[in-house]
Structure formats: structure tokens, C-alpha cells
Design a protein around this motif. Structure first.
Motif, PDB file in Angstrom:
ATOM      1  N   PHE A 165      -2.797  15.501   1.877  1.00  0.00           N
ATOM      2  CA  PHE A 165      -3.725  14.652   1.130  1.00  0.00           C
ATOM      3  C   PHE A 165      -3.936  13.316   1.842  1.00  0.00           C
ATOM      4  N   VAL A 166      -2.842  12.676   2.257  1.00  0.00           N
ATOM      5  CA  VAL A 166      -2.926  11.373   2.928  1.00  0.00           C
ATOM      6  C   VAL A 166      -3.665  11.484   4.254  1.00  0.00           C
ATOM      7  N   ASN A 167      -3.346  12.532   5.042  1.00  0.00           N
ATOM      8  CA  ASN A 167      -4.021  12.730   6.337  1.00  0.00           C
ATOM      9  C   ASN A 167      -5.533  12.821   6.171  1.00  0.00           C
ATOM     10  N   GLN A 168      -5.958  13.526   5.127  1.00  0.00           N
ATOM     11  CA  GLN A 168      -7.389  13.689   4.905  1.00  0.00           C
ATOM     12  C   GLN A 168      -8.018  12.453   4.274  1.00  0.00           C
ATOM     13  N   LYS A 169      -7.340  11.894   3.303  1.00  0.00           N
ATOM     14  CA  LYS A 169      -7.898  10.754   2.570  1.00  0.00           C
ATOM     15  C   LYS A 169      -8.084   9.540   3.462  1.00  0.00           C
ATOM     16  N   PHE A 170      -7.094   9.275   4.324  1.00  0.00           N
ATOM     17  CA  PHE A 170      -7.140   8.083   5.170  1.00  0.00           C
ATOM     18  C   PHE A 170      -7.518   8.395   6.618  1.00  0.00           C
ATOM     19  N   ILE A 175       3.083   9.493  10.389  1.00  0.00           N
ATOM     20  CA  ILE A 175       3.494   8.108  10.187  1.00  0.00           C
ATOM     21  C   ILE A 175       2.890   7.214  11.269  1.00  0.00           C
ATOM     22  N   ASP A 176       3.180   7.548  12.533  1.00  0.00           N
ATOM     23  CA  ASP A 176       2.629   6.805  13.671  1.00  0.00           C
ATOM     24  C   ASP A 176       1.595   7.625  14.444  1.00  0.00           C
ATOM     25  N   ASN A 177       1.841   8.923  14.575  1.00  0.00           N
ATOM     26  CA  ASN A 177       0.905   9.848  15.240  1.00  0.00           C
ATOM     27  C   ASN A 177       1.388  11.277  14.996  1.00  0.00           C
ATOM     28  N   TYR A 178       0.745  12.234  15.656  1.00  0.00           N
ATOM     29  CA  TYR A 178       1.040  13.648  15.377  1.00  0.00           C
ATOM     30  C   TYR A 178       2.441  14.074  15.816  1.00  0.00           C
ATOM     31  N   TYR A 179       3.106  13.297  16.691  1.00  0.00           N
ATOM     32  CA  TYR A 179       4.461  13.649  17.118  1.00  0.00           C
ATOM     33  C   TYR A 179       5.444  13.687  15.951  1.00  0.00           C
ATOM     34  N   ASN A 225      -7.559  13.374  14.250  1.00  0.00           N
ATOM     35  CA  ASN A 225      -7.046  11.993  14.125  1.00  0.00           C
ATOM     36  C   ASN A 225      -5.625  11.866  14.655  1.00  0.00           C
ATOM     37  N   TYR A 226      -5.277  12.667  15.667  1.00  0.00           N
ATOM     38  CA  TYR A 226      -3.893  12.817  16.090  1.00  0.00           C
ATOM     39  C   TYR A 226      -3.211  11.519  16.528  1.00  0.00           C
ATOM     40  N   ASN A 227      -3.948  10.541  16.975  1.00  0.00           N
ATOM     41  CA  ASN A 227      -3.333   9.292  17.443  1.00  0.00           C
ATOM     42  C   ASN A 227      -3.443   8.146  16.446  1.00  0.00           C
ATOM     43  N   THR A 228      -3.954   8.433  15.245  1.00  0.00           N
ATOM     44  CA  THR A 228      -4.093   7.397  14.212  1.00  0.00           C
ATOM     45  C   THR A 228      -2.979   7.542  13.187  1.00  0.00           C
ATOM     46  N   GLY A 229      -2.090   6.564  13.128  1.00  0.00           N
ATOM     47  CA  GLY A 229      -0.967   6.629  12.198  1.00  0.00           C
ATOM     48  C   GLY A 229      -1.367   6.251  10.780  1.00  0.00           C
ATOM     49  N   CYS A 230      -0.863   7.004   9.825  1.00  0.00           N
ATOM     50  CA  CYS A 230      -1.183   6.733   8.414  1.00  0.00           C
ATOM     51  C   CYS A 230      -0.485   5.473   7.914  1.00  0.00           C
ATOM     52  N   PHE A 231       0.703   5.201   8.440  1.00  0.00           N
ATOM     53  CA  PHE A 231       1.465   4.055   7.943  1.00  0.00           C
ATOM     54  C   PHE A 231       0.705   2.755   8.164  1.00  0.00           C
ATOM     55  N   GLU A 233      -2.480   2.413   8.640  1.00  0.00           N
ATOM     56  CA  GLU A 233      -3.707   2.420   7.844  1.00  0.00           C
ATOM     57  C   GLU A 233      -3.423   1.953   6.412  1.00  0.00           C
ATOM     58  N   ILE A 234      -2.382   2.526   5.809  1.00  0.00           N
ATOM     59  CA  ILE A 234      -2.048   2.190   4.424  1.00  0.00           C
ATOM     60  C   ILE A 234      -1.460   0.780   4.337  1.00  0.00           C
ATOM     61  N   TRP A 235      -0.653   0.402   5.326  1.00  0.00           N
ATOM     62  CA  TRP A 235      -0.075  -0.945   5.373  1.00  0.00           C
ATOM     63  C   TRP A 235      -1.188  -1.983   5.440  1.00  0.00           C
ATOM     64  N   GLY A 236      -2.205  -1.693   6.275  1.00  0.00           N
ATOM     65  CA  GLY A 236      -3.333  -2.605   6.401  1.00  0.00           C
ATOM     66  C   GLY A 236      -4.121  -2.725   5.110  1.00  0.00           C
ATOM     67  N   LEU A 237      -4.294  -1.591   4.415  1.00  0.00           N
ATOM     68  CA  LEU A 237      -5.006  -1.625   3.144  1.00  0.00           C
ATOM     69  C   LEU A 237      -4.208  -2.383   2.084  1.00  0.00           C
ATOM     70  N   ALA A 238      -2.891  -2.205   2.117  1.00  0.00           N
ATOM     71  CA  ALA A 238      -2.042  -2.842   1.110  1.00  0.00           C
ATOM     72  C   ALA A 238      -1.983  -4.358   1.298  1.00  0.00           C
ATOM     73  N   LEU A 239      -1.885  -4.809   2.558  1.00  0.00           N
ATOM     74  CA  LEU A 239      -1.756  -6.237   2.825  1.00  0.00           C
ATOM     75  C   LEU A 239      -3.078  -6.901   3.160  1.00  0.00           C
ATOM     76  N   GLY A 240      -4.046  -6.072   3.639  1.00  0.00           N
ATOM     77  CA  GLY A 240      -5.363  -6.604   3.977  1.00  0.00           C
ATOM     78  C   GLY A 240      -5.302  -7.582   5.132  1.00  0.00           C
TER      79      GLY A 240
END
Length: 279
Positions: A165-170, A175-179, A225-231, A233-240
Motif C-alpha cells: 500500500f505504501v509503495n503504491q500510495k507514495f 525504507i531507503d530503496n529496493y535493497y 520507483n526502485y531508488n525512491t525510499g518511502c521513509f 517521502e513520508i518523513w518529508g510529508l510529516a515534517l514538511g
């Protein structure tokens, strides 16, 4: 001094009533997140349906993803409920103490505000000067659940559904990348059509047929989106924006210091002006 103290008292009452409303909002949101699952379905239902359709098209058969946002949120709703209750209690103490000029309540409020100010200064320092003290334990915990529980697009446990869900939504991957998924012991990567390098949910668009090339080597940023970390993305949205967030936190801190000083002055004034019994 008396005029300033009166203004401070009014400010303390009005602003704490506002924070009381905020506490009520947090409490209500927490209760809804914990017990009002149906209210959130419209937010995520389309993505879950898309995941189920993609699984069916990819040859996994009919899969029913029993997704629960409250289960995925874990302890967050409880944290919101507890935070809301704490804010409500503190603000009620402040308002009653200021209106009634209750010395005991004003002293309790002053002590609580001092502790909150000290904790907030410490937290701000960690967030902006040593963020790894917060982010590293969180990342380690998330990575541990991926390794032990992530089962790919057809996984029906909360960790698998949550990451899909998170991978698709954001529009991210791990966390950091596909590794981060490379050591997931329950994730089956060898399929008849080839070997998956990333989860299918890391594809920009979920496969609608048996063509799973978006998650297979060679990877392309145009399809995955293999090189885009979700953490991040969400951290940026949370803190802006850091400047805006820091400014807001600083304003809140200044207000809390004012609350502390006003309550302390009211307590001192109340004790000094207390009428002593004639003896």
C-alpha cells in the motif's frame, strides 16, 4: 504588574481553551482510527482493489486482501487517544486554575509545563541536529519486519499489505530503496516469467497482465520507483518544509514558556496576597 498579570491570565485561559479543542480533535481522530475503520475505506479501497486485480492478472488467482488500516497503524491510534487525553487534562487544569486562581492547580500546571518545555527542547535538538537518533531505530525496526514478514504482492499479512500500500500510495520502494527487500525470507522472487528484483508494488503502475518486466532486471526509473525510499517521502510529508516546521515549533515553544511564566506569576501572586487569619 496587576494589569499585565490580568492580560496574561486571559491569554492563558483563551489559548488553553484552543488547545483543549485540539486535544478533543486528537482524541476523536484516535477513536475513529481505532474503531471507525469504515470511515477510511474510501481512502484506500481503490488501491487495495488495484492490488487484487494485479494479482489476478499476474496469475496468482483470486486473492482477497483483508486490509485493515487500524491494524496497519498499530499503536498510532492509541498514541493519539492518549495524547488527546493528556492535552485535555493539562488544559482543563490550566483553565480551572486560572479562572479560580487555584494555587494548587497553578503549581501543578507550572511543573508540567516546565517538563514539557524541557522535553520539547531536547526533541527539537534530536530532530534537527541528531535526527539519526530517532530515524535509525525506526528504520531498523521496519527493516526487521520486512525481513521476517514481507511476502510480496500476494502476501495477506499486515506487513505485506502495508508495504504494498505504501509503495503504491507514495510511489516509492522500501525504507531507503529496493535493497531493503533483498533479504525478505518469505518473499518468493522466482516466478515462471522470471525473477523479481523489486516487489511488484514498486512498479509505477501495477502490472495488469502477465508482463512483470517493470520489477525485473534491468530496472528503469520510468517504470519502477526502485531508488525512491518511502521513509524520506513520508518523513518529508510529516515534517514538511524544515524552515516552516521549525518556525511553528518555535512559536509553540515561546507560547509554552509564556504559559509557564504566567502560571508561575499567578501562583506567586496568589500565595503572596493570601489573607492570613487573625490570630
Amino acid at each position: 504588574m496587576g494589569c499585565l498579570l490580568t492580560i496574561g491570565r486571559i491569554f492563558l485561559i483563551v489559548t488553553n481553551i484552543i488547545f483543549l479543542l485540539i486535544g478533543l480533535v486528537l482524541l476523536i481522530v484516535g477513536l475513529i482510527a481505532k474503531f471507525g475503520e469504515s470511515l477510511f475505506k474510501s481512502y484506500y479501497e481503490s488501491i487495495i482493489t488495484s492490488l487484487e486485480d494485479s494479482l489476478s492478472s499476474a496469475g496468482y488467482g483470486d486473492v482477497n486482501l483483508d486490509f485493515s488500516l487500524s491494524e496497519l497503524a498499530g499503536s498510532l491510534p492509541i498514541a493519539l487517544i492518549i495524547s488527546g487525553l493528556i492535552i485535555i487534562i493539562i488544559t482543563v487544569v490550566a483553565v480551572i486554575g486560572a479562572i479560580k486562581k487555584a494555587k494548587c492547580l497553578l503549581l501543578i500546571y507550572s511543573i508540567v509545563m516546565f517538563v514539557i518545555i524541557a522535553a520539547q527542547v531536547l526533541t527539537m535538538g534530536m530532530f534537527y541536529w541528531k535526527p539519526e537518533m530517532i530515524t535509525t531505530p525506526v528504520k531498523d525496526s521496519l527493516n526487521s519486519t520486512i525481513q521476517s514478514d514481507f511476502a510480496g504482492l500476494n502476501g495477506t499479512n499486515v506487513v505485506s499489505i502495508g508495504w504494498n500500500f505504501v509503495n503504491q500510495k507514495f510511489q516509492c520502494c522500501g525504507i531507503d530503496n529496493y535493497y531493503d527487500f533483498s533479504e525478505a525470507t518469505n518473499w518468493v522472487t522466482d516466478l515462471p516469467s522470471g525473477t523479481l528484483v523489486t516487489p511488484l508494488s514498486c512498479c509505477k503502475t501495477l502490472p495488469s497482465s502477465g508482463d512483470l518486466s517493470c520489477a525485473q532486471s534491468p530496472l528503469s526509473t520510468s517504470t519502477n520507483n526502485y531508488n525512491t525510499g518511502c521513509f524520506d517521502e513520508i518523513w518529508g510529508l510529516a515534517l514538511g518544509n524544515v524552515a516552516i516546521t521549525a518556525s511553528v515549533i518555535s512559536v509553540c515553544l515561546v507560547m509554552q514558556i509564556i504559559f509557564f511564566l504566567v502560571a508561575l506569576c499567578m501562583y506567586s501572586d496568589n500565595s503572596q496576597n493570601k489573607v492570613k487569619p487573625k490570630g
